[in-house]
Design a protein around this motif. Structure first.
Motif, PDB file in Angstrom:
ATOM      1  N   ASP A   1      42.877  37.377  44.769  1.00 13.08           N
ATOM      2  CA  ASP A   1      43.233  38.921  44.625  1.00 13.08           C
ATOM      3  C   ASP A   1      42.930  39.109  46.223  1.00 13.08           C
ATOM      4  OD1 ASP A   1      43.237  41.896  44.693  1.00 13.08           O
ATOM      5  OD2 ASP A   1      41.181  41.668  43.328  1.00 13.08           O
TER       6      ASP A   1
ATOM      7  N   ALA B   1      42.169  43.457  46.951  1.00 11.29           N
ATOM      8  CA  ALA B   1      40.592  43.035  47.093  1.00 11.29           C
ATOM      9  C   ALA B   1      39.845  42.619  47.841  1.00 11.29           C
ATOM     10  CB  ALA B   1      40.155  42.593  45.874  1.00 11.29           C
TER      11      ALA B   1
ATOM     12  N   CYS C   1      41.155  34.213  50.806  1.00  7.08           N
ATOM     13  CA  CYS C   1      40.484  34.674  49.881  1.00  7.08           C
ATOM     14  C   CYS C   1      40.380  33.289  49.190  1.00  7.08           C
ATOM     15  CB  CYS C   1      42.245  35.301  49.233  1.00  7.08           C
ATOM     16  SG  CYS C   1      41.809  35.945  47.508  1.00  7.08           S
TER      17      CYS C   1
ATOM     18  N   GLN D   1      36.893  34.139  47.246  1.00 10.53           N
ATOM     19  CA  GLN D   1      36.627  33.836  45.728  1.00 10.53           C
ATOM     20  C   GLN D   1      35.824  32.558  45.540  1.00 10.53           C
ATOM     21  OE1 GLN D   1      40.595  36.913  44.532  1.00 10.53           O
ATOM     22  NE2 GLN D   1      39.941  34.685  43.627  1.00 10.53           N
TER      23      GLN D   1
ATOM     24  N   ARG E   1      47.951  39.071  44.497  1.00  6.80           N
ATOM     25  CA  ARG E   1      47.939  40.168  43.403  1.00  6.80           C
ATOM     26  C   ARG E   1      47.723  40.998  45.152  1.00  6.80           C
ATOM     27  NH1 ARG E   1      44.583  44.188  43.723  1.00  6.80           N
ATOM     28  NH2 ARG E   1      45.045  46.084  42.090  1.00  6.80           N
TER      29      ARG E   1
END
Length: 153
Positions: free
Chosen positions: A87, A90, A111, A115, A128
């Motif tokens: 993402d 985000a 990322c 995550q 994303r």
């Protein structure tokens, strides 16, 4: 098809001179949208050089009225693998990345760390961006002219 090598000579969507257009063999298909957007896999007939695509297949022998008869997506085996969604939007604290945001190796590495995940050989990695938020908002998706008709329509 939305683009064929001879058709590109007429439309000249890449704004090239006639000599260059004779060398470029650009083909594209459409389902209900142009297939070179969103998540997709380019096939070996996507680009060519001097009227030939991968494995020396030619426009004259292998391109029908609607599709290439070689090197298409129907030739790919099914993909069954572990999937990871990164993402990127985000991670950057936004719902949708700005159109100018090019995703690079640093974004992917950051990322994965953000995550607490890691990509392994054989994984399918999806990115994303948030752009699907505008799926039904045609004007918003086209706001920068990124997907405009090559003929100016």
């Amino acid at each position: 098809m939305t683009h064929t090598p001879p058709g590109e000579k007429v439309w000249n969507s890449m704004h090239q001179d006639a000599g260059t257009n004779d060398l470029i063999a650009y083909s594209g298909d459409a389902i209900s949208m142009y297939t070179h957007v969103g998540t997709h896999i380019d096939t070996l007939n996507h680009f060519g050089y001097n009227g030939r695509i991968w494995n020396n297949f030619t426009v004259e022998k292998h391109l029908g009225s609607r599709a290439w008869d070689v090197c298409g997506a129907e030739k790919h085996p099914p993909i069954v693998a572990r999937g990871i969604m990164l993402d990127i939007a985000a991670m950057n604290g936004v719902d949708v990345l700005p159109p100018s945001h090019g995703i690079g190796a640093k974004d992917i590495a950051d990322c994965l760390k953000h995550q607490s995940d890691r990509a392994q050989p054989g994984d399918v990695v999806l990115l994303r961006t948030g752009m699907m938020k505008y799926w039904h908002g045609h004007a918003e998706v086209l706001r920068d002219g990124a997907w405009a008709d090559p003929r100016g329509g």
